[in-house]
Design an enzyme around this catalytic site. Sequence first.
Site, PDB file in Angstrom:
ATOM      1  N   ASP A   8       0.808  -1.222   0.000  1.00 21.95           N
ATOM      2  CA  ASP A   8       0.000   0.000   0.000  1.00 21.95           C
ATOM      3  C   ASP A   8       0.838   1.267   0.000  1.00 21.95           C
ATOM      4  O   ASP A   8       0.360   2.334   0.394  1.00 21.95           O
ATOM      5  CB  ASP A   8      -0.922   0.020   1.232  1.00 21.95           C
ATOM      6  CG  ASP A   8      -1.982  -1.062   1.170  1.00 21.95           C
ATOM      7  OD1 ASP A   8      -2.418  -1.394   0.048  1.00 21.95           O
ATOM      8  OD2 ASP A   8      -2.369  -1.576   2.229  1.00 21.95           O
ATOM      9  N   ASP A  59      -6.461  -8.087  -4.656  1.00 23.26           N
ATOM     10  CA  ASP A  59      -7.550  -7.644  -3.778  1.00 23.26           C
ATOM     11  C   ASP A  59      -8.297  -6.475  -4.422  1.00 23.26           C
ATOM     12  O   ASP A  59      -8.086  -5.320  -4.063  1.00 23.26           O
ATOM     13  CB  ASP A  59      -6.967  -7.244  -2.417  1.00 23.26           C
ATOM     14  CG  ASP A  59      -8.034  -6.862  -1.413  1.00 23.26           C
ATOM     15  OD1 ASP A  59      -9.177  -7.339  -1.551  1.00 23.26           O
ATOM     16  OD2 ASP A  59      -7.725  -6.090  -0.489  1.00 23.26           O
ATOM     17  N   LYS A  61     -11.864  -6.575  -4.841  1.00 21.11           N
ATOM     18  CA  LYS A  61     -13.222  -6.528  -4.268  1.00 21.11           C
ATOM     19  C   LYS A  61     -14.279  -6.252  -5.341  1.00 21.11           C
ATOM     20  O   LYS A  61     -15.007  -5.251  -5.302  1.00 21.11           O
ATOM     21  CB  LYS A  61     -13.291  -5.494  -3.151  1.00 21.11           C
ATOM     22  CG  LYS A  61     -12.344  -5.788  -1.984  1.00 21.11           C
ATOM     23  CD  LYS A  61     -12.520  -4.768  -0.874  1.00 21.11           C
ATOM     24  CE  LYS A  61     -11.603  -5.063   0.310  1.00 21.11           C
ATOM     25  NZ  LYS A  61     -10.176  -4.800   0.019  1.00 21.11           N
ATOM     26  N   LEU A  62     -14.406  -7.167  -6.278  1.00 18.73           N
ATOM     27  CA  LEU A  62     -15.360  -7.007  -7.375  1.00 18.73           C
ATOM     28  C   LEU A  62     -16.783  -6.855  -6.848  1.00 18.73           C
ATOM     29  O   LEU A  62     -17.192  -7.532  -5.899  1.00 18.73           O
ATOM     30  CB  LEU A  62     -15.309  -8.219  -8.301  1.00 18.73           C
ATOM     31  CG  LEU A  62     -13.943  -8.642  -8.862  1.00 18.73           C
ATOM     32  CD1 LEU A  62     -14.111  -9.866  -9.761  1.00 18.73           C
ATOM     33  CD2 LEU A  62     -13.289  -7.500  -9.608  1.00 18.73           C
ATOM     34  N   HIS A  63     -17.553  -5.981  -7.503  1.00 18.48           N
ATOM     35  CA  HIS A  63     -18.965  -5.799  -7.145  1.00 18.48           C
ATOM     36  C   HIS A  63     -19.675  -5.229  -8.369  1.00 18.48           C
ATOM     37  O   HIS A  63     -19.579  -4.038  -8.641  1.00 18.48           O
ATOM     38  CB  HIS A  63     -19.098  -4.860  -5.950  1.00 18.48           C
ATOM     39  CG  HIS A  63     -20.447  -4.892  -5.299  1.00 18.48           C
ATOM     40  ND1 HIS A  63     -21.612  -4.653  -5.987  1.00 18.48           N
ATOM     41  CD2 HIS A  63     -20.824  -5.147  -4.022  1.00 18.48           C
ATOM     42  CE1 HIS A  63     -22.646  -4.745  -5.164  1.00 18.48           C
ATOM     43  NE2 HIS A  63     -22.188  -5.057  -3.961  1.00 18.48           N
ATOM     44  N   ASN A  67     -22.668 -11.101 -15.062  1.00 18.69           N
ATOM     45  CA  ASN A  67     -21.858 -11.362 -16.246  1.00 18.69           C
ATOM     46  C   ASN A  67     -20.543 -10.593 -16.205  1.00 18.69           C
ATOM     47  O   ASN A  67     -19.482 -11.135 -16.555  1.00 18.69           O
ATOM     48  CB  ASN A  67     -22.635 -10.997 -17.516  1.00 18.69           C
ATOM     49  CG  ASN A  67     -21.908 -11.440 -18.771  1.00 18.69           C
ATOM     50  OD1 ASN A  67     -21.725 -12.636 -19.008  1.00 18.69           O
ATOM     51  ND2 ASN A  67     -21.478 -10.487 -19.576  1.00 18.69           N
ATOM     52  N   THR A 118     -13.358  -4.299   7.549  1.00 17.08           N
ATOM     53  CA  THR A 118     -12.912  -4.087   8.934  1.00 17.08           C
ATOM     54  C   THR A 118     -12.893  -2.606   9.317  1.00 17.08           C
ATOM     55  O   THR A 118     -12.668  -2.278  10.482  1.00 17.08           O
ATOM     56  CB  THR A 118     -11.522  -4.706   9.171  1.00 17.08           C
ATOM     57  OG1 THR A 118     -10.619  -4.280   8.147  1.00 17.08           O
ATOM     58  CG2 THR A 118     -11.607  -6.221   9.179  1.00 17.08           C
ATOM     59  N   ARG A 178      -2.869  -6.190  13.878  1.00 16.49           N
ATOM     60  CA  ARG A 178      -1.866  -5.304  14.464  1.00 16.49           C
ATOM     61  C   ARG A 178      -0.970  -6.161  15.364  1.00 16.49           C
ATOM     62  O   ARG A 178      -1.202  -6.284  16.563  1.00 16.49           O
ATOM     63  CB  ARG A 178      -2.544  -4.181  15.262  1.00 16.49           C
ATOM     64  CG  ARG A 178      -3.413  -3.253  14.393  1.00 16.49           C
ATOM     65  CD  ARG A 178      -2.547  -2.459  13.437  1.00 16.49           C
ATOM     66  NE  ARG A 178      -3.315  -1.511  12.626  1.00 16.49           N
ATOM     67  CZ  ARG A 178      -3.741  -1.741  11.404  1.00 16.49           C
ATOM     68  NH1 ARG A 178      -3.502  -2.924  10.834  1.00 16.49           N
ATOM     69  NH2 ARG A 178      -4.390  -0.812  10.728  1.00 16.49           N
ATOM     70  N   ARG A 208       0.552  -1.800   7.269  1.00 15.97           N
ATOM     71  CA  ARG A 208       1.319  -0.736   7.922  1.00 15.97           C
ATOM     72  C   ARG A 208       2.324  -1.222   8.968  1.00 15.97           C
ATOM     73  O   ARG A 208       3.440  -0.696   9.027  1.00 15.97           O
ATOM     74  CB  ARG A 208       0.352   0.286   8.530  1.00 15.97           C
ATOM     75  CG  ARG A 208      -0.156   1.291   7.514  1.00 15.97           C
ATOM     76  CD  ARG A 208      -1.345   2.079   8.020  1.00 15.97           C
ATOM     77  NE  ARG A 208      -2.577   1.320   7.857  1.00 15.97           N
ATOM     78  CZ  ARG A 208      -3.789   1.852   7.943  1.00 15.97           C
ATOM     79  NH1 ARG A 208      -3.936   3.140   8.211  1.00 15.97           N
ATOM     80  NH2 ARG A 208      -4.867   1.112   7.761  1.00 15.97           N
TER      81      ARG A 208
END
EC number: 4.1.1.23
Length: 228
Positions: A8, A59, A61-63, A67, A118, A178, A208
Amino acid sequence: MQLCIALDLPSQEENLKLLESLVGLPVWIKVGLRSYIRDGKEFLGRIRQIDPRFELFLDLKLHDIPNTMGDAAEEIASLGVGMFTLHASSGGEAMREVAARLARFPRRPLAFAVTALTSFGEEGFREIYNASLESKALDMAMLAAQNGMDGVVCSVFESQRIKSYVAQDFLTLTPGIRPFGEPSGDQKRVADLHEAKSASSDFIVVGRPVYKHPRPREAVEKILEGIA
């Protein structure tokens, strides 16, 4: 339990430098929206060049409609990644379509359905779903399992409940870890390594606490030791 390292950082160069410090370690590398949009699928090849033993986790996060999600799942599978994510709230039909498309591949990636991010607390979750976070996460997990998903993305606090509700071999991938007691940041439902192990998480995601550590390799080695 397996460890996923989230890439990230603000630039491709910084991400690659981090990866160079982790060569030889048995970890998954999580490529999220920021890195994939900025650096493209060629970035996956650069990761493999650094260490072909790294397992790749896309990652995104398909939405979307069934099809479109099926088409995207095929493209993801063709990249040779080991796992990817989609939203359980995309619905049973969409997840069935994804599972059907993946079945065409002799070696397909694991598909994980996101239940509740989260970053959600109970109040924020209710604003959208008008239901309690825990009960809805269980329902989403069952829907995902019934429609061909390999597991779900959830917090540590839902992990064992989901396994008890769905099946003990249904996989859980838990972000918000963490390991050294770091601040939670923008995450609401965070946990340490002991809690993740107690909840039988199959995969944990750490970002992180690794890339902000002055010695990232040392941090990863300590995490691997903690989950062994």
